[in-house]
Design a protein around this motif. Sequence first.
Motif, PDB file in Angstrom:
ATOM      1  N   LEU A  94       0.275   7.262 -10.486  1.00 57.80           N
ATOM      2  CA  LEU A  94      -1.049   7.617 -10.311  1.00 57.80           C
ATOM      3  C   LEU A  94      -2.066   6.762 -11.333  1.00 57.80           C
ATOM      4  O   LEU A  94      -1.462   5.748 -11.552  1.00 57.80           O
ATOM      5  CB  LEU A  94      -1.454   9.056 -10.580  1.00 57.80           C
ATOM      6  N   PHE A 145      -8.272   5.839  -1.800  1.00 58.26           N
ATOM      7  CA  PHE A 145      -8.227   4.663  -2.616  1.00 58.26           C
ATOM      8  C   PHE A 145      -8.230   3.514  -2.099  1.00 58.26           C
ATOM      9  O   PHE A 145      -8.845   2.523  -2.702  1.00 58.26           O
ATOM     10  CB  PHE A 145      -6.778   4.966  -3.471  1.00 58.26           C
ATOM     11  N   GLN A 187      -3.635  11.325   2.157  1.00 59.05           N
ATOM     12  CA  GLN A 187      -5.135  11.384   2.065  1.00 59.05           C
ATOM     13  C   GLN A 187      -5.744  10.621   0.770  1.00 59.05           C
ATOM     14  O   GLN A 187      -6.804   9.861   0.714  1.00 59.05           O
ATOM     15  CB  GLN A 187      -5.447  12.911   1.758  1.00 59.05           C
ATOM     16  N   SER A 188      -4.812  10.533  -0.179  1.00 58.57           N
ATOM     17  CA  SER A 188      -5.391   9.845  -1.619  1.00 58.57           C
ATOM     18  C   SER A 188      -4.926   8.561  -1.319  1.00 58.57           C
ATOM     19  O   SER A 188      -6.079   7.714  -2.008  1.00 58.57           O
ATOM     20  CB  SER A 188      -4.469  10.293  -2.753  1.00 58.57           C
ATOM     21  N   ASP A 229      -9.821  16.066  -5.101  1.00 63.36           N
ATOM     22  CA  ASP A 229      -8.547  16.011  -4.181  1.00 63.36           C
ATOM     23  C   ASP A 229      -7.769  14.814  -3.858  1.00 63.36           C
ATOM     24  O   ASP A 229      -6.854  14.619  -3.192  1.00 63.36           O
ATOM     25  CB  ASP A 229      -8.789  16.682  -2.730  1.00 63.36           C
ATOM     26  N   THR A 230      -8.405  13.715  -4.492  1.00 66.73           N
ATOM     27  CA  THR A 230      -7.771  12.493  -4.229  1.00 66.73           C
ATOM     28  C   THR A 230      -7.652  11.475  -5.605  1.00 66.73           C
ATOM     29  O   THR A 230      -8.593  10.572  -5.809  1.00 66.73           O
ATOM     30  CB  THR A 230      -8.775  11.669  -3.249  1.00 66.73           C
ATOM     31  N   PRO A 231      -6.566  11.730  -6.292  1.00 66.96           N
ATOM     32  CA  PRO A 231      -6.114  11.077  -7.345  1.00 66.96           C
ATOM     33  C   PRO A 231      -5.991   9.395  -7.044  1.00 66.96           C
ATOM     34  O   PRO A 231      -5.796   9.189  -5.888  1.00 66.96           O
ATOM     35  CB  PRO A 231      -4.995  11.657  -7.977  1.00 66.96           C
ATOM     36  N   TYR A 277     -13.845  13.146  -7.462  1.00 69.44           N
ATOM     37  CA  TYR A 277     -13.071  13.287  -6.287  1.00 69.44           C
ATOM     38  C   TYR A 277     -11.692  13.970  -6.450  1.00 69.44           C
ATOM     39  O   TYR A 277     -10.640  13.612  -6.567  1.00 69.44           O
ATOM     40  CB  TYR A 277     -12.468  11.841  -5.660  1.00 69.44           C
ATOM     41  N   LEU A 301     -11.065  12.170 -11.176  1.00 67.77           N
ATOM     42  CA  LEU A 301     -10.848  13.418 -10.345  1.00 67.77           C
ATOM     43  C   LEU A 301     -12.167  14.292 -10.561  1.00 67.77           C
ATOM     44  O   LEU A 301     -12.142  15.121  -9.744  1.00 67.77           O
ATOM     45  CB  LEU A 301      -9.784  14.216 -11.228  1.00 67.77           C
ATOM     46  N   ASN A 310      -8.148   8.169 -14.824  1.00 67.55           N
ATOM     47  CA  ASN A 310      -7.868   9.003 -13.677  1.00 67.55           C
ATOM     48  C   ASN A 310      -8.621  10.421 -13.786  1.00 67.55           C
ATOM     49  O   ASN A 310      -8.873  10.901 -12.854  1.00 67.55           O
ATOM     50  CB  ASN A 310      -6.464   9.262 -13.658  1.00 67.55           C
ATOM     51  N   THR A 365      -4.173   6.415  -6.774  1.00 70.68           N
ATOM     52  CA  THR A 365      -2.542   6.155  -6.331  1.00 70.68           C
ATOM     53  C   THR A 365      -2.483   4.892  -6.451  1.00 70.68           C
ATOM     54  O   THR A 365      -2.555   3.817  -5.713  1.00 70.68           O
ATOM     55  CB  THR A 365      -2.590   6.478  -4.812  1.00 70.68           C
TER      56      THR A 365
END
Length: 360
Positions: A146, A337, A332-333, A254-256, A252, A249, A245, A258
């Motif tokens: 991540l 990204f 999703q992430s 729910d979307t770290p 966003y 968060l 990171n 990546t």
Amino acid sequence: MKKITTVLLLFALIFSLTACASEEQPPAQTTEVVSQTATTIAQTETTAQAETTAQAETATQTEELPLLKVGVLKGPTGFGMSRLMEDVATGATPLNAEFEIMPTPDKIVPLIVQGELDFACVPTNMASILYNKTGGEVKLCAVNTLGVLHLVGSAEMAEKINGVADLKGMQLSSSGQGAVPEYLLNKLLADNGVDGDVVVDYSASHQELATAVAAGERELAVLPQPFVTIATMKGEGVKQILDLNDEWLKLYPDTPITTGCIIVKKDLLEKNPQYVDQFLEGYKASIEWVVGNHQEASVLIEKHGIFPKAKVAEKAIPHCSIVYLDKEAAKQSVNAFLNVLYEANPKSVGGKLPADDFYK
């Protein structure tokens, strides 16, 4: 040959015992000796046959496992592979693999395009570039890293900054111009409403900037791991101020970010999906071991050429966001990204966003 010799010796023993028995023993005892000896022969033959069968099966299994060629990048993207590399080297796993350590992503590209690698640990945007470049001949299996970007600086600056918005009116340095670090930093500055109020200097490389920060020549800098750790270990009073990171968060949840992933060659996946899964299971176990065993992992990281200094790697591992997120957990992430990067510069993901079959 050994079995034949054994049988012949046993028959000779029977003959000798029978001859002696005819002179010295009653007939019943002679029969018993012959019976016991025959049983010994049968047991010896059975044991020899079992050993031969087991050896043949082991040889067949080894021959059936294809050689996997794996590309591993130096740095955090490759840290999680260190335990599996050691297990393959020592024979602690049945996996048959050959690992090639690459200094930078551009060195790994031609090998993947030419189909010379079965697996590769690469930046996630590089996976998208390769997917587009090869016409879908690579698949993303899992995310392995991540966010690794951090804001570092002097103790004085650390007291003033609690979030990205606090950077308003400041000047900072960053490495990675024209690449992921620049695109992510610009996005964070814009979404915190300070993109026009922060001056960023991109003139230095990762190593140059880490050295400058450690020497007190730069008050604020954005660096990736493990260069963050190098700066804080070498520089007196240098602090890790923000994990970008975590800042991402906040915006966003729910979307770290990546950052890195492992990809597989489509041809291998179609021809031998079970072996692909077996390798990925070993890789996942390797990552989990690295995350839980920093000191031991750092030794292997240095041993296998993933990073040159075990002490730095040991300090960096807890901050490198090393994970194993399969397609279901990461899709999703990854999409979010890649979309951020695409909006910043379409070339950063290969000119277009990948289709759904990008994922294994």
